[in-house]
Design a protein around this motif. Structure first.
Motif, PDB file in Angstrom:
ATOM      1  N   PHE A   1      27.041  41.711  21.236  1.00 15.70           N
ATOM      2  CA  PHE A   1      27.501  41.787  19.852  1.00 15.70           C
ATOM      3  C   PHE A   1      28.835  41.068  19.672  1.00 15.70           C
ATOM      4  CE2 PHE A   1      29.695  44.243  16.432  1.00 15.70           C
ATOM      5  CZ  PHE A   1      28.852  43.899  15.385  1.00 15.70           C
ATOM      6  N   ILE A   2      29.804  41.356  20.540  1.00 16.69           N
ATOM      7  CA  ILE A   2      31.111  40.732  20.373  1.00 16.69           C
ATOM      8  C   ILE A   2      31.088  39.268  20.801  1.00 16.69           C
ATOM      9  CG2 ILE A   2      32.388  42.884  20.563  1.00 16.69           C
ATOM     10  CD1 ILE A   2      33.040  42.262  23.413  1.00 16.69           C
ATOM     11  N   GLN A   3      30.159  38.897  21.700  1.00 17.03           N
ATOM     12  CA  GLN A   3      29.995  37.478  22.009  1.00 17.03           C
ATOM     13  C   GLN A   3      29.496  36.723  20.791  1.00 17.03           C
ATOM     14  OE1 GLN A   3      27.498  37.193  25.497  1.00 17.03           O
ATOM     15  NE2 GLN A   3      29.258  36.872  26.824  1.00 17.03           N
ATOM     16  N   GLY A   4      28.609  37.340  20.023  1.00 15.93           N
ATOM     17  CA  GLY A   4      28.125  36.713  18.812  1.00 15.93           C
ATOM     18  C   GLY A   4      29.212  36.535  17.777  1.00 15.93           C
ATOM     19  N   MET A   5      30.296  37.330  17.911  1.00 15.48           N
ATOM     20  CA  MET A   5      31.437  37.210  17.013  1.00 15.48           C
ATOM     21  C   MET A   5      32.435  36.177  17.512  1.00 15.48           C
ATOM     22  SD  MET A   5      31.985  41.293  16.360  1.00 15.48           S
ATOM     23  CE  MET A   5      33.542  41.021  15.508  1.00 15.48           C
ATOM     24  N   GLY A   6      32.181  35.614  18.705  1.00 13.52           N
ATOM     25  CA  GLY A   6      33.055  34.569  19.232  1.00 13.52           C
ATOM     26  C   GLY A   6      34.038  35.024  20.275  1.00 13.52           C
ATOM     27  N   TYR A   7      33.872  36.249  20.800  1.00 13.17           N
ATOM     28  CA  TYR A   7      34.791  36.771  21.814  1.00 13.17           C
ATOM     29  C   TYR A   7      34.069  36.904  23.157  1.00 13.17           C
ATOM     30  CZ  TYR A   7      37.523  38.030  17.690  1.00 13.17           C
ATOM     31  OH  TYR A   7      38.216  37.993  16.501  1.00 13.17           O
ATOM     32  N   MET A   8      34.837  36.726  24.237  1.00 10.08           N
ATOM     33  CA  MET A   8      34.328  36.902  25.600  1.00 10.08           C
ATOM     34  C   MET A   8      33.084  36.057  25.861  1.00 10.08           C
ATOM     35  SD  MET A   8      34.907  40.995  26.179  1.00 10.08           S
ATOM     36  CE  MET A   8      34.326  40.845  27.873  1.00 10.08           C
ATOM     37  N   ALA A   9      33.172  34.787  25.527  1.00 10.96           N
ATOM     38  CA  ALA A   9      32.017  33.897  25.686  1.00 10.96           C
ATOM     39  C   ALA A   9      31.603  33.740  27.139  1.00 10.96           C
ATOM     40  CB  ALA A   9      32.335  32.538  25.080  1.00 10.96           C
ATOM     41  N   SER A  10      32.532  33.922  28.069  1.00 12.44           N
ATOM     42  CA  SER A  10      32.223  33.718  29.481  1.00 12.44           C
ATOM     43  C   SER A  10      31.774  34.999  30.169  1.00 12.44           C
ATOM     44  CB  SER A  10      33.460  33.177  30.215  1.00 12.44           C
ATOM     45  OG  SER A  10      34.540  34.106  30.133  1.00 12.44           O
ATOM     46  N   SER A  11      31.635  36.085  29.420  1.00 13.47           N
ATOM     47  CA  SER A  11      31.235  37.351  30.027  1.00 13.47           C
ATOM     48  C   SER A  11      29.846  37.237  30.629  1.00 13.47           C
ATOM     49  CB  SER A  11      31.256  38.467  28.976  1.00 13.47           C
ATOM     50  OG  SER A  11      30.782  39.675  29.532  1.00 13.47           O
ATOM     51  N   ILE A  12      29.670  37.864  31.781  1.00 12.63           N
ATOM     52  CA  ILE A  12      28.392  37.812  32.486  1.00 12.63           C
ATOM     53  C   ILE A  12      27.579  39.052  32.132  1.00 12.63           C
ATOM     54  CG2 ILE A  12      27.263  37.776  34.735  1.00 12.63           C
ATOM     55  CD1 ILE A  12      29.741  36.422  35.856  1.00 12.63           C
ATOM     56  N   MET A  13      26.356  38.842  31.693  1.00  6.28           N
ATOM     57  CA  MET A  13      25.478  39.960  31.411  1.00  6.28           C
ATOM     58  C   MET A  13      24.806  40.372  32.713  1.00  6.28           C
ATOM     59  SD  MET A  13      25.875  40.439  28.189  1.00  6.28           S
ATOM     60  CE  MET A  13      27.558  39.850  28.309  1.00  6.28           C
ATOM     61  N   THR A  14      25.030  41.616  33.102  1.00  2.70           N
ATOM     62  CA  THR A  14      24.555  42.038  34.418  1.00  2.70           C
ATOM     63  C   THR A  14      23.195  42.703  34.384  1.00  2.70           C
ATOM     64  OG1 THR A  14      25.772  44.112  34.127  1.00  2.70           O
ATOM     65  CG2 THR A  14      26.881  42.325  35.297  1.00  2.70           C
ATOM     66  N   ARG A  15      23.001  43.657  33.496  1.00  2.17           N
ATOM     67  CA  ARG A  15      21.786  44.459  33.556  1.00  2.17           C
ATOM     68  C   ARG A  15      20.549  43.629  33.232  1.00  2.17           C
ATOM     69  NH1 ARG A  15      18.515  47.359  30.405  1.00  2.17           N
ATOM     70  NH2 ARG A  15      19.618  46.728  28.515  1.00  2.17           N
ATOM     71  N   LEU A  16      20.627  42.830  32.147  1.00  2.60           N
ATOM     72  CA  LEU A  16      19.457  42.077  31.739  1.00  2.60           C
ATOM     73  C   LEU A  16      19.178  40.896  32.636  1.00  2.60           C
ATOM     74  CD1 LEU A  16      19.784  42.117  27.853  1.00  2.60           C
ATOM     75  CD2 LEU A  16      18.411  43.578  29.320  1.00  2.60           C
ATOM     76  N   SER A  17      20.112  40.544  33.530  1.00  2.00           N
ATOM     77  CA  SER A  17      19.890  39.413  34.414  1.00  2.00           C
ATOM     78  C   SER A  17      19.414  39.851  35.791  1.00  2.00           C
ATOM     79  CB  SER A  17      21.190  38.609  34.560  1.00  2.00           C
ATOM     80  OG  SER A  17      22.201  39.401  35.144  1.00  2.00           O
ATOM     81  N   ARG A  18      19.149  41.145  35.954  1.00  2.66           N
ATOM     82  CA  ARG A  18      18.633  41.619  37.229  1.00  2.66           C
ATOM     83  C   ARG A  18      17.171  41.221  37.371  1.00  2.66           C
ATOM     84  NH1 ARG A  18      21.390  47.588  36.667  1.00  2.66           N
ATOM     85  NH2 ARG A  18      23.521  46.903  36.996  1.00  2.66           N
ATOM     86  N   SER A  19      16.625  41.466  38.553  1.00  2.00           N
ATOM     87  CA  SER A  19      15.279  41.009  38.833  1.00  2.00           C
ATOM     88  C   SER A  19      14.228  41.717  37.991  1.00  2.00           C
ATOM     89  CB  SER A  19      14.963  41.216  40.315  1.00  2.00           C
ATOM     90  OG  SER A  19      15.112  42.583  40.663  1.00  2.00           O
ATOM     91  N   ARG A  20      14.486  42.950  37.625  1.00  2.00           N
ATOM     92  CA  ARG A  20      13.490  43.656  36.822  1.00  2.00           C
ATOM     93  C   ARG A  20      13.461  43.089  35.409  1.00  2.00           C
ATOM     94  NH1 ARG A  20      15.325  47.727  33.532  1.00  2.00           N
ATOM     95  NH2 ARG A  20      17.513  48.335  33.714  1.00  2.00           N
ATOM     96  N   THR A  21      12.344  43.133  34.780  1.00  2.00           N
ATOM     97  CA  THR A  21      12.160  42.554  33.461  1.00  2.00           C
ATOM     98  C   THR A  21      12.592  43.531  32.391  1.00  2.00           C
ATOM     99  OG1 THR A  21      10.305  41.247  34.245  1.00  2.00           O
ATOM    100  CG2 THR A  21      10.455  41.596  31.866  1.00  2.00           C
TER     101      THR A  21
END
Length: 370
Positions: free
Chosen positions: A310-330
């Motif tokens: 949500f806050i990335q969509g507002m232009g903040y923390m663009a370099s933040s790494i998404m951890t949970r959704l990038s795990r091996s499980r779908t």
């Protein structure tokens, strides 16, 4: 030629002896403890004092994250587990946090005397500008739960402060008062149930009361034994006496909004109805699977990740790494898009560690079941 000799004092730096405390580390530890506990303030407003806890510094170019809790909770019991969650620390380090307690709801608050006139929901919303002025905040990102969502929404749509809020996260949002049937049921419940049980039915669904008995029991004990129970009852009555928050997708919220509700929450229908009335081009709707009335306590990982998006969509923390959704499980995301105010067909996106994609920005409506 005369040469003047200057005496230079050289201070010998001796290493610390084993077991000897390091003053620098002591100062750092003290600062860390102060940051964790927050700085408490009592702020004078047009309708009385507000207890506010500040984490971080008010001198920042980014908006502060301002929270408002639900009935039966205070800022600590409502938000501490979420903001102390490991994956939330990246946000905590980059934003100032300010937690507002509704009048008389903070831990250790003195009980109000009999006959005390408690402020209305509208009046509590009118107290928030004093907090922004006190800390010299130009803008904030609001996070509200239940009654706190209503209060922050009321503040946001105020014509006096349309630009003070950059974004809103509204958990268990119910903008409307009770209908006649609900009103009659509430009257019967008031006569047959204690204040504690009434509030628990607001916080938890019947399913959750059976499935998550330990959590419900802890909140029952905390509320029923609270020294300021009369204050909690006054806040509860004020919330039940609220006026409808008229939502018009063309003229209300001028900022991105993320609605959050658990699929087992008592306010699921109200949140879905609220989503249907908001501007689809600026609204995201997050329905959390297997979550009840307090997703910030029971599923902080999912909520943290959604908040980062949500806050990335507002232009903040663009370099933040998404951890949970990038795990091996779908992770399954059910998304519906809107362009030019018209809803288009829904589709399901599947994300894995190889093909993870960013969800739609706040310029689209996003219905997510995760």
């Amino acid at each position: 030629m005369t040469t003047e000799m200057q005496e230079i004092a050289i201070t010998e730096e001796k290493p610390l002896l084993p077991g000897q405390p390091d003053p620098t580390k002591d100062v750092e530890a003290a600062a860390r403890i102060l940051l964790d506990q927050g700085q408490e303030h009592s702020i004078e407003t047009p309708h009385g004092l507000l207890h506010v806890t500040l984490h971080g510094t008010s001198n920042t170019r980014r908006p502060a994250i301002l929270t408002f809790h639900d009935v039966g909770l205070d800022s600590k019991s409502c938000f501490s587990p979420l903001f102390k969650f490991e994956e939330m620390q990246e946000i905590v380090k980059n934003f100032t946090l300010v937690h507002i307690d509704a009048p008389g709801q903070e831990e250790g608050a003195t009980a109000y005397p009999m006959g005390y006139q408690y402020p209305s929901m509208e009046q509590i919303a009118e107290m928030i500008p004093a907090v922004l002025t006190y800390f010299n905040f130009r803008t904030v990102i609001g996070i509200g739960v239940g009654s706190g969502s209503y209060i922050l929404s009321r503040f946001t749509v105020s014509m006096a402060h349309p630009d003070s809020v950059e974004g809103l996260v509204l958990i268990n949002m119910d903008p409307e008062t009770r209908g006649w049937m609900d009103w009659a049921a509430q009257k019967i419940t008031t006569l047959t149930s204690s204040i504690t049980e009434q509030i628990l039915s607001h916080l938890f669904s019947q399913e959750e009361m059976s499935a998550n008995a330990d959590l419900v029991r802890s909140h029952r004990d905390r509320i029923s034994k609270a020294p300021n129970l009369i204050n909690i009852e006054l806040f509860w009555r004020s919330y039940n006496s609220r006026r409808d928050l008229i939502i018009d997708r063309n003229s209300n919220f001028k900022c991105p909004v993320m609605l959050v509700v658990g699929d087992q929450a008592p306010h699921e229908e109200a949140a879905v109805e609220c989503n249907s009335k908001l501007d689809p081009t600026t609204t995201s709707f997050l329905k959390m699977a297997d979550a009840g009335g307090l997703p910030q306590l029971t599923q902080p990982s999912k909520l943290t990740e959604a908040f980062k998006y949500f806050i990335q969509g507002m232009g903040y923390m663009a370099s933040s790494i998404m951890t949970r959704l990038s795990r091996s499980r779908t992770a399954s995301l059910s998304s519906s898009y809107s362009m030019d105010g018209e809803r288009q067909r829904s589709r399901t996106l599947s994300q894995s560690s190889q093909g993870g994609q960013m969800p739609p920005s706040p310029s689209h409506t996003m219905e997510v079941s995760c």
